[in-house]
Write an enzyme that holds these catalytic residues in place. Structure first.
Site, PDB file in Angstrom:
ATOM      1  N   VAL A  56       0.982  -1.093   0.080  1.00 34.45           N
ATOM      2  CA  VAL A  56      -0.030   0.151   0.140  1.00 34.45           C
ATOM      3  C   VAL A  56       0.889   1.128   0.136  1.00 34.45           C
ATOM      4  O   VAL A  56       1.653   1.392   0.771  1.00 34.45           O
ATOM      5  CB  VAL A  56      -0.857  -0.031   1.298  1.00 34.45           C
ATOM      6  CG1 VAL A  56      -1.806   1.351   1.245  1.00 34.45           C
ATOM      7  CG2 VAL A  56      -1.756  -1.070   1.138  1.00 34.45           C
ATOM      8  N   ALA A 101       4.509   3.952   3.225  1.00 37.96           N
ATOM      9  CA  ALA A 101       4.068   2.870   2.395  1.00 37.96           C
ATOM     10  C   ALA A 101       4.262   1.759   3.312  1.00 37.96           C
ATOM     11  O   ALA A 101       4.827   1.837   4.377  1.00 37.96           O
ATOM     12  CB  ALA A 101       4.734   2.546   0.945  1.00 37.96           C
ATOM     13  N   LYS A 102       3.653   0.609   3.189  1.00 33.38           N
ATOM     14  CA  LYS A 102       4.060  -0.439   3.813  1.00 33.38           C
ATOM     15  C   LYS A 102       3.542  -1.921   2.963  1.00 33.38           C
ATOM     16  O   LYS A 102       2.645  -1.657   2.052  1.00 33.38           O
ATOM     17  CB  LYS A 102       2.967  -0.484   4.906  1.00 33.38           C
ATOM     18  CG  LYS A 102       3.236  -1.514   6.154  1.00 33.38           C
ATOM     19  CD  LYS A 102       4.461  -0.793   6.987  1.00 33.38           C
ATOM     20  CE  LYS A 102       5.032  -1.920   7.913  1.00 33.38           C
ATOM     21  NZ  LYS A 102       5.851  -1.201   9.040  1.00 33.38           N
ATOM     22  N   GLY A 103       4.056  -2.688   3.103  1.00 32.55           N
ATOM     23  CA  GLY A 103       4.119  -4.007   2.383  1.00 32.55           C
ATOM     24  C   GLY A 103       3.931  -5.202   3.463  1.00 32.55           C
ATOM     25  O   GLY A 103       4.336  -5.187   4.518  1.00 32.55           O
ATOM     26  N   ASP A 142      10.660  -5.508   8.477  1.00 33.63           N
ATOM     27  CA  ASP A 142       9.688  -5.090   9.716  1.00 33.63           C
ATOM     28  C   ASP A 142       9.614  -6.679  10.432  1.00 33.63           C
ATOM     29  O   ASP A 142      10.376  -7.338   9.963  1.00 33.63           O
ATOM     30  CB  ASP A 142       8.148  -4.733   8.900  1.00 33.63           C
ATOM     31  CG  ASP A 142       7.411  -4.263  10.122  1.00 33.63           C
ATOM     32  OD1 ASP A 142       7.643  -3.281  10.710  1.00 33.63           O
ATOM     33  OD2 ASP A 142       6.211  -4.931  10.153  1.00 33.63           O
TER      34      ASP A 142
END
Ligand code: NAD
Length: 411
Positions: A56, A101-103, A142
């Protein structure tokens, strides 16, 4: 309450202070792009498994989007959305030239072989490489991912776009990583904890610290605060906690976990306790550094710590946050408390673009400067607006993002 509702509620409280109109709020909470991809992978035993991966990209008003890649069985689109928005406010609070953002991929890496994790990572890059990259969206480690995963990511990205180490951060130091990136989030939590203790007139030797989670963030936080003469009395991982009222032998526990596939399971020199008991211990500082939703309306009344420092993302849900604020406890919010990692990721990215490597000392010094400035700015905002540190941090972050969007002519 789910993570996404929590971040939106925190967003709206700050947006009220900033008197943002509904049209701007809608723009700022809407992600720029959301992607879900299919990851079919051949497992070691020849079976075909299909996983889901997400990325995202929340907002790029202040620069390329930045945010971690999480491997955990509970990853879903809503969680990734919430974490991507948090990254936008976090990079703005520490004033890095980035968006958010992040995934994530819904897998449990602890039951997969290194070869399986490598194939899943490479397949994920195959699916997303067209819309990420050093000027656009830069992942980092992460929960459940580490420097090895980042090295595979970089190598796979290179197959499509040529050699470019700035496409991902948190890489191994011998592969264009920054010295000090691995420790950075925990070190940052420690630096900020000491700053907060100073403001509250408390001394490290009289400070008992409890930490939930003993992975990257929790173990480095414990290490730093132990060196700073705080008394780390309890830590835990997903299998349970360990308590020693007179202070744990943190270096011994780090060594133990390093030789025991990252877990403290079986550690003998402390009293075993559950994760629930750990949260309720008598201490001055509680640091949730594992999962989201660690402090909720169900356990908040049992928490005794007057100071809570959010090493994890989204550990405190709003109902619980309201109780803590009403009781006069101090909560240092995630978007400031765990920003040390993205700060050193920024240093790594800047070095990669120059093909130059800073020393560990320089990384540590500059980290201290960036976090100290951010802490002072948030503290001052809280005094000015008479708000909690969380609302102050959101006001600072959202204010910077909305000004950049307005100047660019986006809103
Ligand atoms: P990690 O995978 O290295 O470690 C996670 C730790 O939490 C492990 O000790 C694990 O056993 C423990 N854990 C997992 N489930 C648990 C449960 N139900 N109860 C108690 N403990 C549990 O992950 P990490 O990188 O240390 O990340 C921890 C948190 O910090 C996450 O919320 C992550 O988003 C956040 N964070 C990490 C970074 C980073 O640089 N790694 C940066 C910013 C924020």
């Amino acid at each position: 309450m789910k993570a996404l509702d929590a971040t939106q509620l925190y967003f709206n409280r700050a947006a009220d202070h900033l008197e943002l109109p509904a049209s701007s709020r809608r723009l700022l909470v809407t992600a720029k792009r959301e992607v879900q991809v299919q990851i079919p992978v051949e497992m070691d035993d020849g079976r075909l498994e299909t996983y889901l991966g997400y990325r995202v990209q929340h907002n790029d008003s202040r620069g390329p989007m930045k945010g971690g890649l999480r491997y955990h069985p509970e990853v879903d689109l809503n969680e990734v959305r919430a974490l991507a928005a948090l990254m936008t406010w976090k990079t703005a609070v520490v004033n890095l030239p980035y968006g958010g953002a992040k995934g994530g991929i819904a897998i449990d890496p602890s039951v997969l072989s290194p070869g399986e994790i490598e194939r899943i990572t490479r397949k994920f890059v195959d699916e997303i490489h067209d819309f990420v990259g050093p000027n656009n969206d830069i992942p980092a480690p992460d929960m459940g991912t580490d420097s090895q995963v980042m090295a595979w990511y970089m190598n796979q990205y290179q197959k499509y776009h040529g050699f470019n180490p700035a496409c991902v951060t948190g890489k191994p130091v011998e592969m264009y990583g920054a010295p000090g990136r691995e420790e950075a989030t925990g070190r940052g939590v420690g630096i900020l904890c000491l700053k907060l203790l100073g403001r509250l007139g408390r001394k490290p030797p009289q400070t008992r610290v409890v930490i939930q989670g003993f992975g990257n963030v929790g173990s480095h936080t414990a290490w730093f605060l132990n060196k700073a003469e705080c008394s780390v009395v309890a830590v835990s991982d997903k299998f349970g906690g360990y308590y020693r009222p007179e202070g744990l032998d943190v270096p011994a526990m780090v060594r133990y976990a390093n030789n025991n596939r990252g877990t403290l399971q079986g550690y003998k020199d402390a009293q075993p306790i559950t994760n629930e008991q750990l949260m309720e211990l008598d201490c001055e500082v509680l640091i949730p550094a594992a999962i989201g939703g660690a402090i909720t309306e169900h356990n908040v009344k049992k928490i005794k710590a007057p100071i809570i420092i959010e090493g994890a993302n989204n550990p405190t849900y709003p109902e619980a946050d309201d109780v803590l604020t009403a009781e006069g406890r101090t909560v240092l919010p995630d978007i400031l408390a765990n920003a040390g990692g993205v700060t050193v990721s920024y240093f790594e990215w800047a070095q990669n673009r120059q093909y130059y490597q800073w020393t560990l000392n320089r990384v540590r010094q500059e980290l201290d400067v960036v976090l100290s400035q951010a802490f002072e700015a948030v503290w001052e905002m809280a005094q000015q607006r008479q708000t909690s540190l969380r609302t102050a941090a959101y006001i600072l972050g959202i204010g910077r993002v909305s000004r950049a969007a307005a100047l660019a002519g986006i809103m």
